[in-house]
Design a protein around this motif. Structure first.
Motif, PDB file in Angstrom:
ATOM      1  N   LEU A  98      32.908 -59.108  24.004  1.00 41.13           N
ATOM      2  CA  LEU A  98      33.882 -60.008  24.624  1.00 41.13           C
ATOM      3  C   LEU A  98      34.044 -61.235  23.732  1.00 41.13           C
ATOM      4  O   LEU A  98      33.117 -62.044  23.597  1.00 41.13           O
ATOM      5  CB  LEU A  98      33.429 -60.440  26.020  1.00 41.13           C
ATOM      6  N   GLY A 137      36.066 -63.774  24.147  1.00 38.87           N
ATOM      7  CA  GLY A 137      36.307 -65.015  24.864  1.00 38.87           C
ATOM      8  C   GLY A 137      37.436 -65.806  24.214  1.00 38.87           C
ATOM      9  O   GLY A 137      38.488 -65.254  23.879  1.00 38.87           O
ATOM     10  N   GLY A 172      27.022 -55.413  27.086  1.00 40.36           N
ATOM     11  CA  GLY A 172      28.133 -56.273  26.710  1.00 40.36           C
ATOM     12  C   GLY A 172      27.603 -57.552  26.083  1.00 40.36           C
ATOM     13  O   GLY A 172      26.650 -58.146  26.580  1.00 40.36           O
ATOM     14  N   TYR A 218      28.765 -61.358  25.008  1.00 34.60           N
ATOM     15  CA  TYR A 218      29.826 -62.352  25.111  1.00 34.60           C
ATOM     16  C   TYR A 218      29.467 -63.566  24.264  1.00 34.60           C
ATOM     17  O   TYR A 218      28.297 -63.905  24.103  1.00 34.60           O
ATOM     18  CB  TYR A 218      30.066 -62.759  26.570  1.00 34.60           C
ATOM     19  N   PHE A 266      29.786 -67.566  30.598  1.00 39.16           N
ATOM     20  CA  PHE A 266      30.154 -66.168  30.797  1.00 39.16           C
ATOM     21  C   PHE A 266      31.444 -66.082  31.596  1.00 39.16           C
ATOM     22  O   PHE A 266      31.545 -66.623  32.692  1.00 39.16           O
ATOM     23  CB  PHE A 266      29.026 -65.443  31.535  1.00 39.16           C
ATOM     24  N   ASN A 267      32.432 -65.415  31.021  1.00 35.13           N
ATOM     25  CA  ASN A 267      33.718 -65.221  31.683  1.00 35.13           C
ATOM     26  C   ASN A 267      34.268 -63.860  31.268  1.00 35.13           C
ATOM     27  O   ASN A 267      34.442 -63.596  30.076  1.00 35.13           O
ATOM     28  CB  ASN A 267      34.689 -66.339  31.286  1.00 35.13           C
ATOM     29  N   LEU A 268      34.536 -63.001  32.229  1.00 35.67           N
ATOM     30  CA  LEU A 268      35.051 -61.661  31.922  1.00 35.67           C
ATOM     31  C   LEU A 268      36.474 -61.694  31.389  1.00 35.67           C
ATOM     32  O   LEU A 268      36.912 -60.751  30.726  1.00 35.67           O
ATOM     33  CB  LEU A 268      34.991 -60.779  33.172  1.00 35.67           C
ATOM     34  N   CYS A 269      37.216 -62.755  31.694  1.00 39.99           N
ATOM     35  CA  CYS A 269      38.585 -62.928  31.174  1.00 39.99           C
ATOM     36  C   CYS A 269      39.475 -61.720  31.459  1.00 39.99           C
ATOM     37  O   CYS A 269      40.260 -61.293  30.615  1.00 39.99           O
ATOM     38  CB  CYS A 269      38.555 -63.200  29.670  1.00 39.99           C
ATOM     39  N   TYR A 313      38.509 -58.551  32.036  1.00 40.85           N
ATOM     40  CA  TYR A 313      38.015 -57.255  31.547  1.00 40.85           C
ATOM     41  C   TYR A 313      38.114 -56.225  32.671  1.00 40.85           C
ATOM     42  O   TYR A 313      37.781 -56.522  33.815  1.00 40.85           O
ATOM     43  CB  TYR A 313      36.569 -57.393  31.105  1.00 40.85           C
ATOM     44  N   PHE A 348      25.102 -57.790  30.519  1.00 44.99           N
ATOM     45  CA  PHE A 348      25.759 -58.761  29.646  1.00 44.99           C
ATOM     46  C   PHE A 348      24.741 -59.755  29.099  1.00 44.99           C
ATOM     47  O   PHE A 348      23.982 -60.365  29.850  1.00 44.99           O
ATOM     48  CB  PHE A 348      26.865 -59.502  30.398  1.00 44.99           C
ATOM     49  N   ASN A 382      24.128 -62.857  25.754  1.00 44.92           N
ATOM     50  CA  ASN A 382      24.897 -63.869  25.034  1.00 44.92           C
ATOM     51  C   ASN A 382      24.460 -64.056  23.585  1.00 44.92           C
ATOM     52  O   ASN A 382      23.278 -63.993  23.266  1.00 44.92           O
ATOM     53  CB  ASN A 382      24.786 -65.207  25.781  1.00 44.92           C
TER      54      ASN A 382
END
Length: 249
Positions: free
Chosen positions: A74, A76, A197, A199, A204-207, A209, A219, A221
Motif C-alpha cells: 500500500l 498511501g 500487507g 503500508y 494505517f489507512n486502507l485508502c 483497498y 498489515f 509498517n
C-alpha cells in the motif's frame, strides 16, 4: 488541614512532573539509539553489491517457518519510486514470494506502469520471470525458472470488479449470495488473497483497498519505500513469521 492538602497536592504535582521528565528523557535517548542503530546498519550494509544483498536475503528468509504467498504493498500518499518498488519485486522473488501487488490510490503508478516494468527488467536476473497481470488480459503458462506474478491496482479496479460481478450474476441463473459474489470476484482478480500487507507512512489507512481481499491479511509498517533497504523487508518478514493468524477462530 488546608495547608496539608496544599502540601500534598504540591508533592503529587512535583512527582508527576518528575515522572514526565524522566519518561521524556528516556524516549529521546531511545529514539536517538534507534536512529544511530539504523545508521550503523546502513553503514555496515551500504557497500554491498546486489549479489551479496540477495544472498543475505535468501539466507535470512530460509530460516523462517512461513512466508507469505501474496505480498501486497500500500503506497498511501507517497510518490512512487520505481527503482525502489522494482527492488521489492526482486527481493520478493528471492524470498520465495509468488505474488506481489501494488495498490496506489492516487493512480500514478498505474499511469506509469511501463516505467516500473523497465526498472524491474534492468535488475532482474536473466533466469527469472516477472509475469505482469492486468484486468484486461491473462497470462499463459510455460515459464521456466523462478517466477513472480505482479499486479498494479488502483481504487478504480475495485469499483470495476463490483460492477462486473453484478453484471455476471444478473446474466447467470445462479442465486445471488455472498458465496456467489466472492467466487466471481476471485475469478476476476486471479491472485490469492494477500497474506501480508506492507503500508508506508506513520498512519494505517486502507485508502479504499478492496475489502473482500484482505479479510485475513496481516498489515505491518515500513516508514517509507524511498531508499528502501533489504533489512527492513527482512524485519517485516520476521515479524509476520511470529504472527498467529487464527483464520476467524
Amino acid at each position: 488541614m488546608n495547608g496539608k492538602m496544599h502540601q500534598r497536592n504540591f508533592v503529587y504535582k512535583l512527582l508527576w512532573h518528575l515522572v514526565h521528565t524522566v519518561f521524556t528523557i528516556f524516549k529521546c535517548i531511545h529514539d536517538i539509539y534507534l536512529q544511530l542503530e539504523c545508521k550503523l546498519i546502513e553503514w555496515r550494509l551500504g557497500n554491498r553489491c546486489e549479489a551479496q544483498i540477495l544472498d543475505n536475503l535468501q539466507k535470512a528468509t530460509a530460516k523462517l517457518k512461513k512466508m507469505p504467498k501474496h505480498l501486497t504493498i500500500l503506497l498511501g500518499t507517497e510518490e512512487p519510486s520505481h527503482n525502489d518498488l522494482a527492488k521489492l519485486v526482486l527481493w520478493s522473488l528471492t524470498a520465495g514470494i509468488s505474488f506481489i501487488s501494488f495498490y496506489d490510490v492516487q493512480g500514478k503508478l498505474k499511469m506509469n506502469e511501463e516505467e516500473l516494468k523497465e526498472s524491474v527488467k534492468r535488475i532482474l536476473p536473466k533466469t527469472a520471470n516477472v509475469i505482469w497481470h492486468n484486468p484486461e488480459c491473462s497470462y499463459k503458462n510455460g515459464f521456466s525458472g523462478p517466477k513472480i506474478h505482479v499486479q498494479v491496482l488502483t481504487q478504480k479496479d475495485g469499483h470495476k470488479a463490483l460492477v462486473e460481478t453484478c453484471k455476471n450474476l444478473s446474466k447467470s441463473n445462479l442465486e445471488i449470495s455472498i458465496q456467489a459474489v466472492d467466487e466471481d470476484l476471485r475469478k476476476q482478480y486471479k491472485f490469492p488473497d494477500p497474506d501480508l500487507g506492507i503500508y508506508f507512512g506513520d498512519y494505517f489507512n486502507l485508502c479504499g483497498y478492496p475489502p473482500w481481499q484482505i479479510r485475513l491479511t496481516e498489515f505491518l509498517n515500513i516508514p517509507s519505500h524511498h531508499n528502501l533497504k533489504d533489512y527492513k523487508l527482512i524485519n517485516v518478514l520476521r515479524r509476520y513469521n511470529k504472527c498467529e493468524q487464527r483464520v476467524g477462530k
